[in-house]
Each structure stands twice: as structure tokens, then as C-alpha cells.
Design a protein around this motif. Structure first.
Motif, PDB file in Angstrom:
ATOM      1  N   MET A 251      29.938  39.475  54.150  1.00 39.68           N
ATOM      2  CA  MET A 251      30.746  40.060  53.093  1.00 39.68           C
ATOM      3  C   MET A 251      30.404  39.395  51.757  1.00 39.68           C
ATOM      4  SD  MET A 251      34.837  40.141  53.013  1.00 39.68           S
ATOM      5  CE  MET A 251      35.706  40.919  51.734  1.00 39.68           C
ATOM      6  N   VAL A 252      30.089  40.216  50.771  1.00 41.70           N
ATOM      7  CA  VAL A 252      29.736  39.712  49.455  1.00 41.70           C
ATOM      8  C   VAL A 252      31.011  39.548  48.616  1.00 41.70           C
ATOM      9  CG1 VAL A 252      28.436  40.200  47.352  1.00 41.70           C
ATOM     10  CG2 VAL A 252      27.502  40.875  49.571  1.00 41.70           C
ATOM     11  N   ARG A 253      31.161  38.398  48.045  1.00 45.22           N
ATOM     12  CA  ARG A 253      32.336  38.135  47.206  1.00 45.22           C
ATOM     13  C   ARG A 253      32.065  38.612  45.785  1.00 45.22           C
ATOM     14  NH1 ARG A 253      35.909  33.517  48.957  1.00 45.22           N
ATOM     15  NH2 ARG A 253      36.545  33.779  46.807  1.00 45.22           N
ATOM     16  N   MET A 254      33.113  39.135  45.167  1.00 42.28           N
ATOM     17  CA  MET A 254      32.999  39.581  43.777  1.00 42.28           C
ATOM     18  C   MET A 254      33.107  38.378  42.854  1.00 42.28           C
ATOM     19  SD  MET A 254      35.075  43.025  42.997  1.00 42.28           S
ATOM     20  CE  MET A 254      36.001  43.650  44.368  1.00 42.28           C
ATOM     21  N   SER A 255      32.351  38.462  41.762  1.00 43.44           N
ATOM     22  CA  SER A 255      32.467  37.436  40.736  1.00 43.44           C
ATOM     23  C   SER A 255      33.783  37.650  39.984  1.00 43.44           C
ATOM     24  CB  SER A 255      31.292  37.539  39.753  1.00 43.44           C
ATOM     25  OG  SER A 255      31.412  38.723  38.984  1.00 43.44           O
TER      26      SER A 255
ATOM     27  N   GLU B 125      36.944  43.407  36.020  1.00 48.31           N
ATOM     28  CA  GLU B 125      36.663  44.831  35.822  1.00 48.31           C
ATOM     29  C   GLU B 125      37.503  45.684  36.765  1.00 48.31           C
ATOM     30  OE1 GLU B 125      35.254  48.345  34.386  1.00 48.31           O
ATOM     31  OE2 GLU B 125      35.017  46.365  33.493  1.00 48.31           O
ATOM     32  N   SER B 126      37.652  45.247  38.001  1.00 46.65           N
ATOM     33  CA  SER B 126      38.500  45.958  38.960  1.00 46.65           C
ATOM     34  C   SER B 126      39.946  45.991  38.490  1.00 46.65           C
ATOM     35  CB  SER B 126      38.442  45.289  40.333  1.00 46.65           C
ATOM     36  OG  SER B 126      37.162  45.411  40.880  1.00 46.65           O
ATOM     37  N   VAL B 127      40.403  44.899  37.920  1.00 47.13           N
ATOM     38  CA  VAL B 127      41.773  44.838  37.417  1.00 47.13           C
ATOM     39  C   VAL B 127      41.951  45.816  36.254  1.00 47.13           C
ATOM     40  CG1 VAL B 127      43.489  43.383  36.245  1.00 47.13           C
ATOM     41  CG2 VAL B 127      42.204  42.475  38.209  1.00 47.13           C
ATOM     42  N   ILE B 128      40.995  45.884  35.362  1.00 51.57           N
ATOM     43  CA  ILE B 128      41.094  46.806  34.220  1.00 51.57           C
ATOM     44  C   ILE B 128      41.167  48.246  34.713  1.00 51.57           C
ATOM     45  CG2 ILE B 128      39.898  47.718  32.185  1.00 51.57           C
ATOM     46  CD1 ILE B 128      38.806  44.808  31.778  1.00 51.57           C
ATOM     47  N   ARG B 129      40.308  48.618  35.646  1.00 49.04           N
ATOM     48  CA  ARG B 129      40.339  49.987  36.188  1.00 49.04           C
ATOM     49  C   ARG B 129      41.670  50.284  36.883  1.00 49.04           C
ATOM     50  NH1 ARG B 129      35.105  48.654  37.892  1.00 49.04           N
ATOM     51  NH2 ARG B 129      35.826  48.600  40.044  1.00 49.04           N
ATOM     52  N   ALA B 130      42.140  49.323  37.679  1.00 48.76           N
ATOM     53  CA  ALA B 130      43.423  49.501  38.365  1.00 48.76           C
ATOM     54  C   ALA B 130      44.567  49.579  37.356  1.00 48.76           C
ATOM     55  CB  ALA B 130      43.664  48.353  39.340  1.00 48.76           C
ATOM     56  N   ALA B 131      44.499  48.785  36.312  1.00 46.56           N
ATOM     57  CA  ALA B 131      45.546  48.784  35.290  1.00 46.56           C
ATOM     58  C   ALA B 131      45.605  50.124  34.567  1.00 46.56           C
ATOM     59  CB  ALA B 131      45.318  47.646  34.301  1.00 46.56           C
ATOM     60  N   ILE B 132      44.457  50.713  34.281  1.00 49.16           N
ATOM     61  CA  ILE B 132      44.444  52.038  33.648  1.00 49.16           C
ATOM     62  C   ILE B 132      45.180  53.030  34.551  1.00 49.16           C
ATOM     63  CG2 ILE B 132      42.981  54.002  32.995  1.00 49.16           C
ATOM     64  CD1 ILE B 132      40.961  51.908  31.902  1.00 49.16           C
TER      65      ILE B 132
ATOM     66  N   PHE C 119      46.684  36.295  37.188  1.00 45.63           N
ATOM     67  CA  PHE C 119      46.990  35.538  35.974  1.00 45.63           C
ATOM     68  C   PHE C 119      45.951  34.461  35.674  1.00 45.63           C
ATOM     69  CE2 PHE C 119      51.372  37.175  36.906  1.00 45.63           C
ATOM     70  CZ  PHE C 119      51.342  38.115  35.883  1.00 45.63           C
ATOM     71  N   ARG C 120      45.028  34.235  36.577  1.00 47.44           N
ATOM     72  CA  ARG C 120      43.872  33.403  36.247  1.00 47.44           C
ATOM     73  C   ARG C 120      42.848  34.228  35.463  1.00 47.44           C
ATOM     74  NH1 ARG C 120      42.397  31.270  41.821  1.00 47.44           N
ATOM     75  NH2 ARG C 120      44.530  31.519  42.497  1.00 47.44           N
ATOM     76  N   LEU C 121      42.857  35.531  35.724  1.00 48.39           N
ATOM     77  CA  LEU C 121      41.923  36.426  35.030  1.00 48.39           C
ATOM     78  C   LEU C 121      42.457  36.873  33.665  1.00 48.39           C
ATOM     79  CD1 LEU C 121      40.957  38.704  38.057  1.00 48.39           C
ATOM     80  CD2 LEU C 121      39.573  36.880  37.037  1.00 48.39           C
ATOM     81  N   PHE C 122      43.763  37.027  33.555  1.00 48.88           N
ATOM     82  CA  PHE C 122      44.402  37.510  32.329  1.00 48.88           C
ATOM     83  C   PHE C 122      45.629  36.642  32.036  1.00 48.88           C
ATOM     84  CE2 PHE C 122      42.205  41.171  34.050  1.00 48.88           C
ATOM     85  CZ  PHE C 122      41.618  41.735  32.940  1.00 48.88           C
ATOM     86  N   ALA C 123      45.908  36.453  30.764  1.00 45.75           N
ATOM     87  CA  ALA C 123      47.012  35.580  30.350  1.00 45.75           C
ATOM     88  C   ALA C 123      48.386  36.122  30.740  1.00 45.75           C
ATOM     89  CB  ALA C 123      46.956  35.338  28.848  1.00 45.75           C
ATOM     90  N   GLY C 124      48.501  37.421  30.944  1.00 46.07           N
ATOM     91  CA  GLY C 124      49.788  38.012  31.298  1.00 46.07           C
ATOM     92  C   GLY C 124      49.699  39.524  31.290  1.00 46.07           C
ATOM     93  N   LYS C 125      50.832  40.146  31.501  1.00 43.32           N
ATOM     94  CA  LYS C 125      50.892  41.609  31.587  1.00 43.32           C
ATOM     95  C   LYS C 125      50.402  42.264  30.296  1.00 43.32           C
ATOM     96  CE  LYS C 125      54.219  45.314  32.467  1.00 43.32           C
ATOM     97  NZ  LYS C 125      55.618  45.600  32.857  1.00 43.32           N
TER      98      LYS C 125
END
Length: 187
Positions: free
Chosen positions: A1-5, A11-18, A46-52
Motif C-alpha cells: 500500500m502506497v502512503r499519500m504524502s 489536496e484530498s482534504v480540499i476536494r472533500a471540503a468543496i 488540523f496538522r494540515l490546516f490551521a482550522g475550519k
């Protein structure tokens, strides 16, 4: 299994957030919902983004950039083909909101969130999103030959289409009667 950087996960979070914000808006969407959609924990989110707000801001920026790119590509294509840039940009935008309605819904949620933030005294949030919107305005203005009136008319027409589509007016509804039939969704 390849881990995502971290960048791929971001990028996955941004797409999911949209997706999530386009459905529930800023206040109606939890970070827990976004984290579940991506398959990460909230602490990792929250390690990837400062907050909501930071997540929403990136999702809204992406949406603005995607729309701007659609306009830019249509304008570039029209210039190459010698076609009317306004018609090409309008058709490209209609395709975008028909093919990817989340972009339209995210735009509408962005306007609501900025308005609410401004009313609460948070001007920084609105400033960041106004800067992205102005990049879109500049692309359209260039396509219109720097004619501010035509730019305003094009974007005003588009905003009315956004509102009508968001409100669910079907293509055969009388509210569309004043529009060129090519501007109506699904036609």
C-alpha cells in the motif's frame, strides 16, 4: 500500500471540503465530516490546516481558481479561433456548472460565508476571497477588451444564472424567457 504524502492528503482534504461545504455551507459543515470523507482523523486534519476557516478558505480559493481557469481557457481558445470570447466563456462556464455543480454551490456558499464574516467584523477572510474573485474579474475584463461595462454585464448575467440554477429553476420555467436559450442549463 502506497502512503499519500502530506501534500496529496492536503489536496484530498480540499476536494472533500468543496464537496461538503458546497452541500452544508460553512456553519453547517463540521471538520469531522470532512475528515471522515478523506479517511483521516480530525487531529491529522488540523496538522494540515490551521482550522475550519483555513480549510474553507482553501476550498473557496480552489473554486475561484477553477472558474478563472475555465474563463481563461475559453478566452484563449476563442482568441485562437477568432470567435467571440464572451460566448465562448459563457458556454464554458455553463458546461462547468452543468458538469460540476459543486463548483456553483461552493461559489454561493462562499458569498454567504464572506457576508457573515464581514458582518461579524472578520474582514481578513473576505479580503482573501475578494482577491481571488478579482483575478477572475481581471481575466474576464481582458477578454472583454478592458471594457468595464461589458465585464460587469457578463458577470452580472452569470450571477443571475447562478442564482436561478441554485434555486432550482428548471430550463422550461418562464423565468428563463429573457435569456438566450444557450444560457439556460441543460440546453
Amino acid at each position: 500500500m502506497v502512503r499519500m504524502s502530506a501534500e496529496e492528503r492536503r489536496e484530498s482534504v480540499i476536494r472533500a471540503a468543496i464537496t461538503e461545504f458546497s452541500r452544508g455551507g460553512y456553519n453547517g459543515t463540521s471538520t469531522e465530516t470532512i475528515a471522515k470523507r478523506v479517511g483521516v482523523s480530525q487531529p491529522y486534519l488540523f496538522r494540515l490546516f490551521a482550522g475550519k476557516q483555513a480549510i474553507f478558505l482553501e476550498a473557496a480559493r480552489r473554486c475561484c481558481r477553477d472558474v478563472t481557469d475555465v474563463f481563461q481557457k475559453a478566452y484563449d481558445g476563442a482568441a485562437a479561433e477568432g470567435e467571440e470570447s464572451m460566448q465562448c466563456m459563457g458556454a464554458a462556464y455553463q458546461s462547468l456548472i452543468s458538469d460540476d455543480p459543486e463548483k456553483l454551490h461552493m461559489q454561493m456558499q462562499m458569498y454567504v460565508a464572506v457576508s457573515a464574516a464581514e458582518a461579524a467584523g472578520d474582514h481578513e477572510f473576505g479580503e482573501a476571497l475578494r482577491a481571488e474573485w478579482m483575478k477572475m474579474w481581471d481575466v474576464v475584463n481582458e477578454a472583454m477588451g478592458a471594457d468595464v461595462g461589458e465585464t460587469t454585464q457578463f458577470l452580472a448575467y452569470g450571477m443571475l444564472i447562478n442564482v436561478l440554477v441554485s434555486m432550482g429553476f428548471q430550463p422550461d420555467h418562464r423565468v428563463w424567457a429573457g435569456f438566450d436559450t444557450s444560457a439556460q442549463p441543460g440546453r
